[in-house]
Design an enzyme around this catalytic site. Sequence first.
Site, PDB file in Angstrom:
ATOM      1  CG  ASP A  51      44.261 -45.117 -34.552  1.00  0.00           C
ATOM      2  OD1 ASP A  51      45.256 -44.388 -34.420  1.00  0.00           O
ATOM      3  OD2 ASP A  51      44.311 -46.360 -34.494  1.00  0.00           O
ATOM      4  CG  ASP A  52      46.927 -42.489 -37.158  1.00  0.00           C
ATOM      5  OD1 ASP A  52      47.309 -42.285 -35.994  1.00  0.00           O
ATOM      6  OD2 ASP A  52      47.446 -43.349 -37.889  1.00  0.00           O
ATOM      7  CB  CYS A  89      48.750 -45.195 -31.640  1.00  0.00           C
ATOM      8  SG  CYS A  89      48.558 -44.896 -33.395  1.00  0.00           S
ATOM      9  NE  ARG A  93      44.589 -46.191 -28.697  1.00  0.00           N
ATOM     10  CZ  ARG A  93      44.457 -45.363 -29.727  1.00  0.00           C
ATOM     11  NH1 ARG A  93      45.400 -44.483 -29.979  1.00  0.00           N
ATOM     12  NH2 ARG A  93      43.391 -45.412 -30.515  1.00  0.00           N
ATOM     13  CE  LYS A 146      45.959 -48.127 -32.074  1.00  0.00           C
ATOM     14  NZ  LYS A 146      46.361 -47.340 -33.258  1.00  0.00           N
ATOM     15  CG  HIS A 148      48.939 -49.697 -30.007  1.00  0.00           C
ATOM     16  ND1 HIS A 148      49.232 -48.591 -30.776  1.00  0.00           N
ATOM     17  CD2 HIS A 148      49.961 -50.570 -30.203  1.00  0.00           C
ATOM     18  CE1 HIS A 148      50.369 -48.768 -31.412  1.00  0.00           C
ATOM     19  NE2 HIS A 148      50.829 -49.975 -31.092  1.00  0.00           N
ATOM     20  CG  HIS A 236      45.894 -46.609 -37.832  1.00  0.00           C
ATOM     21  ND1 HIS A 236      46.499 -47.525 -38.668  1.00  0.00           N
ATOM     22  CD2 HIS A 236      46.849 -46.261 -36.928  1.00  0.00           C
ATOM     23  CE1 HIS A 236      47.745 -47.725 -38.280  1.00  0.00           C
ATOM     24  NE2 HIS A 236      47.985 -46.952 -37.230  1.00  0.00           N
ATOM     25  CG  ASP A 340      45.637 -41.869 -31.871  1.00  0.00           C
ATOM     26  OD1 ASP A 340      45.449 -41.110 -32.849  1.00  0.00           O
ATOM     27  OD2 ASP A 340      46.007 -43.049 -32.004  1.00  0.00           O
ATOM     28  CG  ASN A 341      48.613 -40.023 -33.381  1.00  0.00           C
ATOM     29  OD1 ASN A 341      48.725 -41.086 -32.775  1.00  0.00           O
ATOM     30  ND2 ASN A 341      48.233 -39.982 -34.649  1.00  0.00           N
ATOM     31  CE  LYS A 420      50.917 -43.005 -36.069  1.00  0.00           C
ATOM     32  NZ  LYS A 420      50.096 -44.119 -36.596  1.00  0.00           N
TER      33      LYS A 420
END
Length: 724
Positions: A51-52, A89, A93, A146, A148, A236, A340-341, A420
Amino acid sequence: MSSLPVLAPRSSARSARLATLLATLPALVTCAAPPRAGPEPRPDIVLVVADDLGFSDLGCTGGEIATPVLDALAREGVLFTRFATQPRCCPSRASLLTGRHPHAVDMGWMAHDVGVDGYRGTLDPAVPTIAERLRDAGYGTAMVGKWHLGASPTDGGAPLGRPRERGFDRFFGMLGGAGSHHDPPYLLLDDTPVAPTTGFHATTAYVDRALAFVDGHLARRPDDPLFLYVSLSAPHWPMHASDEDIARYRGRYDAGWDVLREARRVRQVDAGVVDPAWGLAPRPPDVPAWDDVPDPRWQASRMEVYAAMVDRMDRELGRLVEHLRARGRLERTLFVFLSDNGPSAEENSSLGPVRPARPPPTPLRLADARAPQTRIRPALTRAGEPVRTGYGVPPGPESSFVAVGRGWASLSATPFRGSKSRLYEGGVAVPLVVHWPAGTVRAGSLDRTPCDLLDLFATFVDAADAGAPDDEGTSLLPALRGEPVDAGPSYWEHEGRRAVRLGDRVLVADGESAPWELYDLAADRTQRHDLAASRPDEVETLAAAWQAWAERNDVLPLTPYRRLPMPVFSTARRFRLAEGATLGREASPDLRGAAFRARVEVLSGDGDGVLVAQGGDANGWSLSVERGRPAFAVRRDEELVLVRATSPVAAPFTVEASLAADGAVVLRVVAARVLEELVDEAGGTIPAMPVEGLQVGRDDGVPVLGESAPPPWPGRLRVEVELR
């Protein structure tokens, strides 16, 4: 004339208009996916999403953070260096799990329903997820981490579309998109809300549960393949790591982001990950030179904790890899890792004033220490410590809530521009590691195929022999064998920013009204030289392709969430209510900048409870009884002032509370003809409308006192609120 190749569109799930649109754009032809040529038996598939995490944060992509497990997977597998995600995010996803562009499955922005197709905030139930496709093909399916993708109260989602409703046999994780790594909001085991155990840290807990899910599958269905989705919430924000992990990086970042960006780029060039001709993107204009940073030790500590989180993530993934190896499944496992990014430049209040600025008025306590968390940022830790945020708050412990920040995001994005939420390479370019001993024939190679999330979905369907090839993406299995793959164009839109990539050309606009910029990624992947003015024909061709894609995929109109009508609040000055009454937010007292007085007649009831509240964790107020003593709470820009009576009372009694224009907080209690008056200072009136409406006898939703809010009052009440 343009030398661009013919564009091949990726179609929409909502394609009623597709045939007509394609007829008007004859140059756009469908690109068929190649036939499957995967090995037998069908592979287990383990999909890990960080994540991030930035492009350069792994050792194999130039980073100084210790990631030996992922580096080994890349060395024994394939590292894709031109893979792209969505810039945030939940859109990423959504694409990853459905093989569709995010707008086409109603996740065009965030997990909020803004009432417009493309932006409904929950995955379109008509479009199957990869878990549903694989489950129907005979796979066991499990997910940790996660979600989301809607269905979380923190996202305003409906209680539909949770993981178990979207193809996963087992689930352990949080529904929302962010939260404390020690106390995630809306943590579920399958469909049951749970509270974290003592010593909980999300990365470790998610991998623990993943190992259990693997063993459960092998015990029940040893001959069937497994799809395991490990959706991590690290790194994150907030920056949470153990002292032991942070110590590994103490002092490592004292040289600052300028020096370390150069050092990472040198390692990237040496590894062949980047072309030395690209150079290094300039430091972002909102990031100061390291020599000008006023508090370098605190800034360095933020990256130390970030690095510790990535280090811990790698070690936990090592446990997963060894678990699969010990059970004889690693050889047959298609193991995929990505972020994810790009890295997050969000400061998340880290540069604002420290809050709470002073210790709690009196020690706070959790109303129920075993209750599942419901807030992204808890007011208290499970031990009852206030959670602090703001400039200078030391990152790392559970009692902090601090982001890594924009300066270090520029390091993580090395050598690229952006981060991001933006569509430059730094926002969407991430490392993709694919490891598959039974299926990869050119281990240790770098693959420079331009590809994206839609292609991963197609790859999974192809490898699993899970039905007809998907026409949205292109399987990357040939690329694993060293064969050329033409994955077609990639498209983006996020918060009005737009982009389309075809081969080495990318057209990007950095805002809803921003002009198009054109870059040649083969010669200038750090996007320092805009070619739009000199190649208008290419701009026109790519812009037309983007427009056609946007019309097919419910992208337009852009940013509908910015065009929603603004709320109109009540103009009434006096409100009289009884127990059980609730006013909607727009019908409640308009507290913005107003002085007010509240009077509550408690006619019956005993014990503790909320008498009246207009709640929110940033702004709001409440009157309650705690341990038999009336209390008046005021939140102003998250800062809590709490005034408690010194003596317990019993019904009937009367409580009056007021917030003056100068910020004076006054609580008056009249019980058995005894008057008690207490005064404190809030620093001004409440500056913004609370997120909840006026409630009599309870404080549901987002309570003013957070986890320490008492239960509903059990007796009769009469309430009057007057604006002054």
